[in-house]
Design an enzyme around this catalytic site. Structure first.
Site, PDB file in Angstrom:
ATOM      1  N   ASP A   1      10.587   4.909  -5.941  1.00 28.11           N
ATOM      2  CA  ASP A   1       9.895   5.608  -7.015  1.00 28.11           C
ATOM      3  C   ASP A   1      10.785   6.768  -7.465  1.00 28.11           C
ATOM      4  O   ASP A   1      10.497   7.945  -7.203  1.00 28.11           O
ATOM      5  CB  ASP A   1       8.526   6.078  -6.520  1.00 28.11           C
ATOM      6  CG  ASP A   1       7.662   4.896  -6.124  1.00 28.11           C
ATOM      7  OD1 ASP A   1       7.205   4.180  -7.017  1.00 28.11           O
ATOM      8  OD2 ASP A   1       7.502   4.645  -4.915  1.00 28.11           O
TER       9      ASP A   1
ATOM     10  N   HIS B   1       6.964   2.260   3.998  1.00 23.92           N
ATOM     11  CA  HIS B   1       6.293   3.464   4.507  1.00 23.92           C
ATOM     12  C   HIS B   1       6.738   3.760   5.942  1.00 23.92           C
ATOM     13  O   HIS B   1       6.970   4.914   6.302  1.00 23.92           O
ATOM     14  CB  HIS B   1       4.774   3.266   4.509  1.00 23.92           C
ATOM     15  CG  HIS B   1       4.170   2.999   3.170  1.00 23.92           C
ATOM     16  ND1 HIS B   1       3.619   1.783   2.823  1.00 23.92           N
ATOM     17  CD2 HIS B   1       4.006   3.796   2.073  1.00 23.92           C
ATOM     18  CE1 HIS B   1       3.139   1.836   1.597  1.00 23.92           C
ATOM     19  NE2 HIS B   1       3.359   3.042   1.106  1.00 23.92           N
TER      20      HIS B   1
ATOM     21  N   ALA C   1      -2.176   0.902   2.538  1.00 22.46           N
ATOM     22  CA  ALA C   1      -1.675  -0.479   2.519  1.00 22.46           C
ATOM     23  C   ALA C   1      -0.208  -0.437   2.978  1.00 22.46           C
ATOM     24  O   ALA C   1       0.706  -0.890   2.291  1.00 22.46           O
ATOM     25  CB  ALA C   1      -1.823  -1.115   1.135  1.00 22.46           C
TER      26      ALA C   1
HETATM   27  P1  AMP Z   1       2.772   4.677  -2.112  1.00 27.42           P
HETATM   28  O1  AMP Z   1       1.884   4.392  -0.953  1.00 27.42           O
HETATM   29  O2  AMP Z   1       3.109   3.484  -2.931  1.00 27.42           O
HETATM   30  O3  AMP Z   1       2.339   5.873  -2.919  1.00 27.42           O
HETATM   31  O4  AMP Z   1       4.157   5.115  -1.479  1.00 27.42           O
HETATM   32  C1  AMP Z   1       4.249   6.180  -0.558  1.00 27.42           C
HETATM   33  C2  AMP Z   1       5.698   6.521  -0.369  1.00 27.42           C
HETATM   34  O5  AMP Z   1       6.401   5.392   0.140  1.00 27.42           O
HETATM   35  C3  AMP Z   1       6.385   6.910  -1.682  1.00 27.42           C
HETATM   36  O6  AMP Z   1       7.256   8.003  -1.433  1.00 27.42           O
HETATM   37  C4  AMP Z   1       7.147   5.670  -2.039  1.00 27.42           C
HETATM   38  O7  AMP Z   1       8.298   5.919  -2.812  1.00 27.42           O
HETATM   39  C5  AMP Z   1       7.537   5.151  -0.658  1.00 27.42           C
HETATM   40  N1  AMP Z   1       7.845   3.719  -0.720  1.00 27.42           N
HETATM   41  C6  AMP Z   1       7.086   2.737  -1.272  1.00 27.42           C
HETATM   42  N2  AMP Z   1       7.726   1.544  -1.205  1.00 27.42           N
HETATM   43  C7  AMP Z   1       8.913   1.790  -0.588  1.00 27.42           C
HETATM   44  C8  AMP Z   1      10.021   0.964  -0.223  1.00 27.42           C
HETATM   45  N3  AMP Z   1      10.045  -0.338  -0.485  1.00 27.42           N
HETATM   46  N4  AMP Z   1      11.074   1.556   0.388  1.00 27.42           N
HETATM   47  C9  AMP Z   1      11.066   2.895   0.656  1.00 27.42           C
HETATM   48  N5  AMP Z   1      10.048   3.717   0.338  1.00 27.42           N
HETATM   49  C10 AMP Z   1       8.992   3.179  -0.271  1.00 27.42           C
END
Ligand code: AMP
Length: 273
Positions: A147, A34, A29
């Site tokens: 995170d 990302h 998503a």
């Molecule tokens: P996720 O798909 O939510 O597991 O996130 C994958 C990676 O993207 C993780 O390292 C998150 O910390 C990073 N991430 C998610 N949202 C953001 C954002 N708004 N800004 C920067 N990195 C993000």
């Protein structure tokens, strides 16, 4: 862009490459947050690998594993357009077996903040990140500072297990009104999305207080809680960069973290000062 769906094929494909590899693990998503991680990886490495895997072991019973947003086709397009070389898209059966070895998050640092409201969550995160890092064997791996606790624990694991990968933290990407981008934002109704702005607003107020030399942590937390009211607050904490409790803000060594529930959606955010 090459799409790979099994760990064996991935390892085989990367085996004879002596290129630098930047790795971005995600749960799909995909959004601008990302994409920013992918761009950072693109800048510093010869090959960019992205994984999309909604990791079941980091969801607790009753959490949103089954309804976590899945946008496979759009995600593939985004990766293609962002210059990803390899998209790793495994299913859970190829990552996990029965009676597995797993990583335990540290007993204190892994069970405070988000780890307190989601006990065991970081065991799942660290286990899957260990598996993915071993499959990709990247030069650098990219994680969002949004995170913050996850980034802290992964950095700790890499250090304590003497792993050969550089962990790169990337600044949080926000909507123009301040809301941190998150795959879970799609759960928010229009009214809830407005309410969610209290999160970034509380962090901005904290930053303003600090810029005016209000450094007392209790005072800052009290003000932030007032702004977040009436949202359900999991935590508001002011810590140093090692995630230790402090009484006074020290500029250059402070992270302020918030996690709240908006409607049924858990949202987290933070700023590093
Ligand atoms: P996720 O798909 O939510 O597991 O996130 C994958 C990676 O993207 C993780 O390292 C998150 O910390 C990073 N991430 C998610 N949202 C953001 C954002 N708004 N800004 C920067 N990195 C993000």
């Amino acid at each position: 862009m090459k799409i790979i769906s099994t760990p064996i094929e991935l390892k085989e494909y990367l085996k004879n490459s002596n290129k630098t590899v930047g790795f971005v693990p995600t749960m799909g998503a995909l959004h601008e947050g990302h994409i920013t991680l992918i761009k950072e990886a693109r800048k510093a490495n010869e090959l960019v690998v992205v994984s999309i895997f909604v990791n079941p072991t980091q969801f607790l019973k009753g959490e949103d594993l089954d309804k976590y947003p899945r946008k496979d086709e759009a995600d593939k397009k985004i990766c293609e357009l962002s210059g990803v070389d390899i998209l790793f898209f495994p299913d859970a059966g190829s990552i996990y077996g029965d009676d597995e070895v797993s990583i335990n998050a540290p007993k204190v640092r892994g069970f405070v903040l988000e780890g307190f409201s989601r006990p065991g969550h970081f065991n799942g995160v660290l286990t899957v990140v260990m598996k993915l890092l071993n499959m990709v064997n990247p030069t650098r791996a990219y994680f969002g500072k949004k995170d913050a606790q996850q980034l802290n624990l992964i950095s700790l694991m890499v250090k304590q297990f003497f792993m050969n990968v550089e962990i790169v933290g990337v600044d949080t990407v926000r909507e123009s009104d301040g809301l941190a981008l998150s795959s879970r934002n799609v759960y928010l109704s229009t009214k809830e999305r407005k309410e969610a702005l209290k999160i970034s607003s509380s962090l901005q107020t904290a930053a303003k207080m600090i810029s005016k030399d209000v450094l007392n942590v209790d005072e800052i937390i009290k003000k932030m809680r007032e702004i977040l009211n009436p949202l359900e607050i999991y935590y508001v904490e002011v810590l140093n960069h090692n995630f230790e409790i402090v009484k006074e803000v020290e500029l250059g060594n402070t992270v302020i973290l918030v996690e709240v529930k908006v409607g049924t959606t858990r949202l987290l955010d933070n700023i590093w000062l």
